[in-house]
Design an enzyme around this catalytic site. Structure first.
Site, PDB file in Angstrom:
ATOM      1  N   THR A   1      -6.380   3.984   8.144  1.00  0.00           N
ATOM      2  CA  THR A   1      -6.923   4.978   9.070  1.00  0.00           C
ATOM      3  C   THR A   1      -6.507   4.599  10.494  1.00  0.00           C
ATOM      4  O   THR A   1      -6.394   5.475  11.354  1.00  0.00           O
ATOM      5  CB  THR A   1      -8.463   5.053   8.987  1.00  0.00           C
ATOM      6  OG1 THR A   1      -8.983   3.725   8.972  1.00  0.00           O
ATOM      7  CG2 THR A   1      -8.921   5.798   7.753  1.00  0.00           C
TER       8      THR A   1
ATOM      9  N   LYS B   1      -5.674  -4.697  12.654  1.00  0.00           N
ATOM     10  CA  LYS B   1      -6.301  -4.432  11.354  1.00  0.00           C
ATOM     11  C   LYS B   1      -6.762  -5.775  10.804  1.00  0.00           C
ATOM     12  O   LYS B   1      -6.445  -6.817  11.379  1.00  0.00           O
ATOM     13  CB  LYS B   1      -5.310  -3.796  10.393  1.00  0.00           C
ATOM     14  CG  LYS B   1      -3.934  -4.471  10.358  1.00  0.00           C
ATOM     15  CD  LYS B   1      -2.952  -3.741   9.478  1.00  0.00           C
ATOM     16  CE  LYS B   1      -2.300  -2.532  10.100  1.00  0.00           C
ATOM     17  NZ  LYS B   1      -2.650  -1.284   9.496  1.00  0.00           N
ATOM     18  N   ARG B   2      -7.486  -5.760   9.700  1.00  0.00           N
ATOM     19  CA  ARG B   2      -7.861  -7.025   9.094  1.00  0.00           C
ATOM     20  C   ARG B   2      -6.609  -7.841   8.795  1.00  0.00           C
ATOM     21  O   ARG B   2      -5.540  -7.301   8.516  1.00  0.00           O
ATOM     22  CB  ARG B   2      -8.647  -6.778   7.796  1.00  0.00           C
ATOM     23  CG  ARG B   2     -10.088  -6.404   8.034  1.00  0.00           C
ATOM     24  CD  ARG B   2     -10.841  -7.476   8.771  1.00  0.00           C
ATOM     25  NE  ARG B   2     -11.174  -8.596   7.914  1.00  0.00           N
ATOM     26  CZ  ARG B   2     -12.401  -8.899   7.484  1.00  0.00           C
ATOM     27  NH1 ARG B   2     -13.429  -8.167   7.864  1.00  0.00           N
ATOM     28  NH2 ARG B   2     -12.616  -9.933   6.717  1.00  0.00           N
TER      29      ARG B   2
ATOM     30  N   LYS C   1      -0.963  -6.829   4.215  1.00  0.00           N
ATOM     31  CA  LYS C   1      -0.710  -6.013   5.404  1.00  0.00           C
ATOM     32  C   LYS C   1       0.489  -6.549   6.195  1.00  0.00           C
ATOM     33  O   LYS C   1       0.973  -5.904   7.105  1.00  0.00           O
ATOM     34  CB  LYS C   1      -1.957  -5.968   6.281  1.00  0.00           C
ATOM     35  CG  LYS C   1      -3.127  -5.233   5.607  1.00  0.00           C
ATOM     36  CD  LYS C   1      -4.353  -5.195   6.490  1.00  0.00           C
ATOM     37  CE  LYS C   1      -5.599  -4.679   5.790  1.00  0.00           C
ATOM     38  NZ  LYS C   1      -5.697  -3.213   5.755  1.00  0.00           N
TER      39      LYS C   1
ATOM     40  N   HIS D   1     -11.467   2.612  -3.022  1.00  0.00           N
ATOM     41  CA  HIS D   1     -10.761   2.303  -1.774  1.00  0.00           C
ATOM     42  C   HIS D   1      -9.682   1.254  -1.916  1.00  0.00           C
ATOM     43  O   HIS D   1      -9.091   0.857  -0.909  1.00  0.00           O
ATOM     44  CB  HIS D   1     -11.738   1.815  -0.703  1.00  0.00           C
ATOM     45  CG  HIS D   1     -12.665   2.862  -0.203  1.00  0.00           C
ATOM     46  ND1 HIS D   1     -12.349   3.724   0.824  1.00  0.00           N
ATOM     47  CD2 HIS D   1     -13.902   3.210  -0.604  1.00  0.00           C
ATOM     48  CE1 HIS D   1     -13.362   4.541   1.047  1.00  0.00           C
ATOM     49  NE2 HIS D   1     -14.324   4.245   0.186  1.00  0.00           N
TER      50      HIS D   1
ATOM     51  N   LYS E   1      -5.232   6.875  13.800  1.00  0.00           N
ATOM     52  CA  LYS E   1      -5.716   6.774  15.188  1.00  0.00           C
ATOM     53  C   LYS E   1      -4.546   6.581  16.143  1.00  0.00           C
ATOM     54  O   LYS E   1      -4.485   7.188  17.209  1.00  0.00           O
ATOM     55  CB  LYS E   1      -6.692   5.591  15.322  1.00  0.00           C
ATOM     56  CG  LYS E   1      -8.006   5.833  14.597  1.00  0.00           C
ATOM     57  CD  LYS E   1      -8.796   4.543  14.345  1.00  0.00           C
ATOM     58  CE  LYS E   1      -9.780   4.777  13.209  1.00  0.00           C
ATOM     59  NZ  LYS E   1     -10.344   3.546  12.644  1.00  0.00           N
TER      60      LYS E   1
END
Ligand code: DL6
Length: 824
Positions: free
Chosen positions: A662, A554-555, A560, A363, A666
């Site tokens: 993911t 998100k985290r 990110k 992952h 969504k």
């Protein structure tokens, strides 16, 4: 008794109402006048659970009768969220339940809201596991989830003066009505001790693990309801229990307190979920958790297999074990131990069986997330496993030596042991070697796996790596979370999309239908109002429903790049102040996500966002055209409110670093337009929704790699050449947003300048701003925006986890659906 039996199965409004009243009194022990919202939640959950049990048992019987091959999904995390809406919706009795509660004078929404969110995971990997459970059950695949029943899930995040503060998350505090404790399903799991060599009955060398400490793993089962309720699978979570025998010594000494201490210590194993996402802290307790649940699961799997089989050669045709990342990778050595030491299977045969049974999903490629446990610790905690790992390694390296033709560096990279510094066991290499298939989670990620971390292994085993792009369950992420849009879709194309998401493509032509566009907008607006109310409740900030809801949830992680988004917000703020006469498109920047408690930089970025928000949200000069909110305690339940309401989806990681994503799926499924880099599954999202319907910017993974290989770049030059970036950074560094502590953000500025801007925030800033401007421009034209939003929803069908799980089932697990026989 007979009436109760019928009552338990009845799915109509009267039957539900009667069983609510009965459960409230006889199981919850309250009368209707004294019952709290939580009592009613327990009542309803227990009544719904009743309605699952027959079908659950039918499913299990079906699997036994057909002697079906099972899939065992081993995961340290299952981020399942709330289960009430999910169960009602999949059983198709949402409306009946609402009416039954209505007749009792109760609000269904309040009952739903009393359920705690089962946060047994950190983020992507754990939520993916939950989506897979839903898809396996929906497609009648005999799938079991195996994990840990953490007493404390992921911490609760609160903000104090804008700083993240962590509180324990006590989801089990008032009991969990969904689970069935199985005190009889109990397996011993050992730690420490030593290994004894002896001769077996035929005079061969054999080994036994002795003088070890024992803990017991006790099962708790939760039914996993597939869509339509035909198949109900099982999520089996292990809880640690002290053995009753190990403290006799202390009792005899009269050291009662010591004995009890020991009990508490061994039960700590399943106490708390480690809150790190994509970083390993290398703690012994974590390693013990991994072995604890893996060993219990494998013992359970073998027990089930041995009920009807006696030849281990049949195991791979009856069981597929999927390793969700390397966390359960010690299972490879454990399976070898169980087969060789406990069942006297010869090594070579045991190895073939193990490899044919296991598969492994990677992952992340982030080096800090790749598990490598110190040899000395593994040797101490699991002495027999260390021997087995050495043996696997020796045999493998021997075989590879001939092919490596003296290339010792290559052999060193292939080795299960990293010999540099303190010696470590590379769990990724172990998982790779012990599996017949290894998969990445998006096309790009899988390619990068082949080129980077597993390049040598890929050369050795060219058929082993395969791609399985992630997916999400449309039941939870469209049907349940977004009733407004779901009902609109169903009114136009029927409800087949719920289990066959590809059917959404029929909506493509509707993008040109002005009436449909109007209705699509109405649904979005309804969801935005719901989110606006939630934001007001959570943060006290009032946001404009007509503004662009620009969402990054998100985290919190540097790769990110929430910081890139924030710098754009500061630049936009300056432009709005400089040009008050321009008619600006109003923007609401919405952030949510937790930072690992020990990740200081991530926590500092949260504080910066909150500090900037405070200034911007109170500045009359921007006339409410810009608002920034950071929603606390992001979890599945919050995501269910946020995803349907987003206009713009921020997927802006440094290319090459986000394995898949993911949340991106969504959001796009719910009609948000993506602004993103060509990273992870964004690449495939662009292919499906069309490059005209997505805002792509920034360096590609290849360009990033070239830039790094060429020695990086000079962020100071980039900053100096971009006045709006320079101004934003100057404001942060001179304390405009933190007057009480002007130096607070120097570590961030340092990382962006002298630190070399590892995540290329400054390098991508200009192109990101260009993409943002394009989005704002498009938003001025609601018809065109809506058309593109519809095309996103219509073309996201491929990203259903049903498709993903089917690919696993056919190409990795080789399992088939086992459907109920239609006896009607
Ligand atoms: O595959 C699920 C999910 C991906 O979508 C994300 O891109 C990736 O970051 C995430 N990884 C993790 C933690 N990694 N580890 N170990 O959640 O997996």
């Amino acid at each position: 008794y007979k009436t109760r039996e019928i009552e338990r199965r009845s799915l109509d409004v009267d039957g539900l109402k009667r069983s609510f009243l009965e459960w409230l009194v006889y199981s919850v022990g309250k009368d209707a006048r004294a019952a709290t919202r939580r009592d009613w939640f327990h009542t309803v959950a227990l009544s719904v659970r009743d309605r699952l049990v027959d079908r659950w048992m039918d499913t299990t019987r079906r699997y036994y009768q057909e002697d079906a091959k099972r899939v065992y999904y081993l995961s340290l995390e299952f981020l399942i969220g709330r289960l009430l809406t999910n169960s009602l919706s999949n059983l198709g009795i949402m409306e009946e339940c609402r009416q039954a509660l209505d007749r009792l004078g109760l609000s269904m929404d309040e009952v739903i809201d009393a359920e705690p969110d089962a946060a047994l995971g950190n983020g992507g990997l754990g939520r993916l596991a939950a989506c897979f459970l839903d898809s396996m059950a929906t497609q009648a695949l005999p799938g079991y989830g195996y994990g840990i029943r953490y007493e404390f899930g992921l911490f609760e995040q609160r903000f104090e003066h804008g700083w993240q503060v962590e509180y324990p998350e006590q989801w089990l505090q008032f009991g969990n009505p969904w689970e069935f404790p199985r005190p009889e399903v109990l397996y011993p799991v050992q730690f420490y001790g030593r290994v004894e060599e002896f001769r077996d009955s035929v005079g061969e060398k054999a080994y036994r693990w002795v003088d070890a400490e024992r803990v017991l793993a006790m099962a708790y089962d939760t039914p996993v309801v597939g869509y339509s309720g035909e198949t109900i699978n099982t999520l089996r979570l292990w809880s640690a229990r002290a053995t009753r025998d190990f403290n006799f010594g202390h009792f005899n000494d009269g050291a009662y307190m010591k004995a009890v201490e020991q009990k508490v210590l061994s039960e700590n194993l399943s106490r708390v979920l480690y809150p790190n996402d994509a970083t390993e802290t290398g703690k012994e307790l974590r390693f013990k958790q991994e072995y604890f649940f893996t060993s219990a699961s494998l013992q359970d799997i073998l027990r089930r297999f041995l009920q009807h089989h006696n030849n281990f050669d049949d195991l791979p045709s009856k069981a597929a074990i999927q390793l969700n990342d390397t966390h359960p990778a010690i299972g490879i050595a454990e399976m070898m131990r169980l087969l060789v030491d406990q069942h006297a299977v010869r090594w070579d045969r045991a190895w073939d069986i193990t490899r044919a049974t296991f598969a492994y999903t990677n992952h992340t490629l982030l080096p800090e997330a790749l598990e490598a446990w110190p040899v000395r610790m593994v040797e101490r905690v699991l002495p027999r496993h260390m021997q087995i790992i050495y043996e696997i390694n020796a045999r493998f390296l021997n075989r590879s030596k001939a092919r490596a033709a003296g290339d010792n560096a290559r052999l060193a990279r292939l080795s299960l042991i990293d010999e540099r510094g303190d010696r470590r066991v590379r769990m990724g290499n172990l998982a790779f070697l012990g599996s017949h298939k290894v998969n990445g989670v998006s096309a790009l990620h899988t390619d990068l796996m082949k080129q980077t971390v597993f390049a040598d292994f890929h050369q050795e085993f060219p058929d082993r790596i395969t791609n399985k792009t992630n997916g999400i369950t449309p039941r939870r992420w469209l049907k349940q979370a977004n009733p407004a849009l779901s009902e609109l879709i169903t009114s136009r194309i029927g409800d087949g999309w719920i289990h066959d998401l590809g059917q959404l493509t029929s909506l493509v032509e509707k993008a040109d239908d002005v009436v449909f566009r109007e209705e699509f907008r109405r649904a979005k607006r309804k969801n935005k109002k719901r989110l606006a109310a939630y934001i007001a409740r959570q943060t006290g900030v009032e946001v404009q429903v007509d503004s662009i809801f620009d969402v990054q949830v998100k985290r919190m992680h540097e790769y990110k790049r929430q910081l890139l988004n924030l710098l754009h917000a500061v630049a936009l703020y300056n432009e709005m102040r400089d040009n008050p006469m321009v008619s600006w498109v109003p923007v609401t920047k919405i952030f949510a996500g937790k930072a690992a408690p020990s990740y200081h930089m991530a926590k500092l970025i949260i504080k910066l966002i909150n500090d900037v928000a405070k200034v911007v949200n109170h500045d009359p000069a921007v006339h409410d055209n810009l608002k920034i909110v950071y929603l606390p305690n992001y979890n599945v339940t919050a995501a269910e409110i946020i995803m349907p309401a987003a206009d713009l989806s921020e997927q802006i990681s440094t290319a090459g670093l986000e394995a898949s994503g993911t949340g991106n799926m969504k959001l796009a499924l719910n009609g948000a337009l993506t602004i993103g880099t060509l990273d992870g599954a964004n690449v495939e999202i662009r292919e499906h929704v069309g490059s005209d319907n997505i805002f792509i910017f920034g360096l590609t993974a290849e360009e990033v790699a070239d830039l790094k290989a060429g020695g990086g770049f000079n962020p100071r030059e980039v900053i100096a050449s971009n006045p709006s970036l320079k101004r934003a950074l100057d404001m942060i560094s001179t304390g405009v947003f933190s007057p009480e502590d002007p130096n607070r953000y120097h570590p961030i500025l340092q990382a962006l300048t002298d630190g070399g801007d590892h995540f290329l925030v400054t390098a991508d800033f200009a192109d990101y701003c260009r993409a943002q401007e394009a989005a704002m421009e498009l938003y001025r034209d609601p018809e065109e925006w809506t058309r593109k939003a519809i095309l996103n929803t219509a073309n996201m069908g491929w990203f259903s986890s049903d498709r993903t799980v089917n690919e696993y089932a056919q190409e990795i697990w080789e399992v088939k659906p086992v459907r109920a026989v239609d006896d009607g």
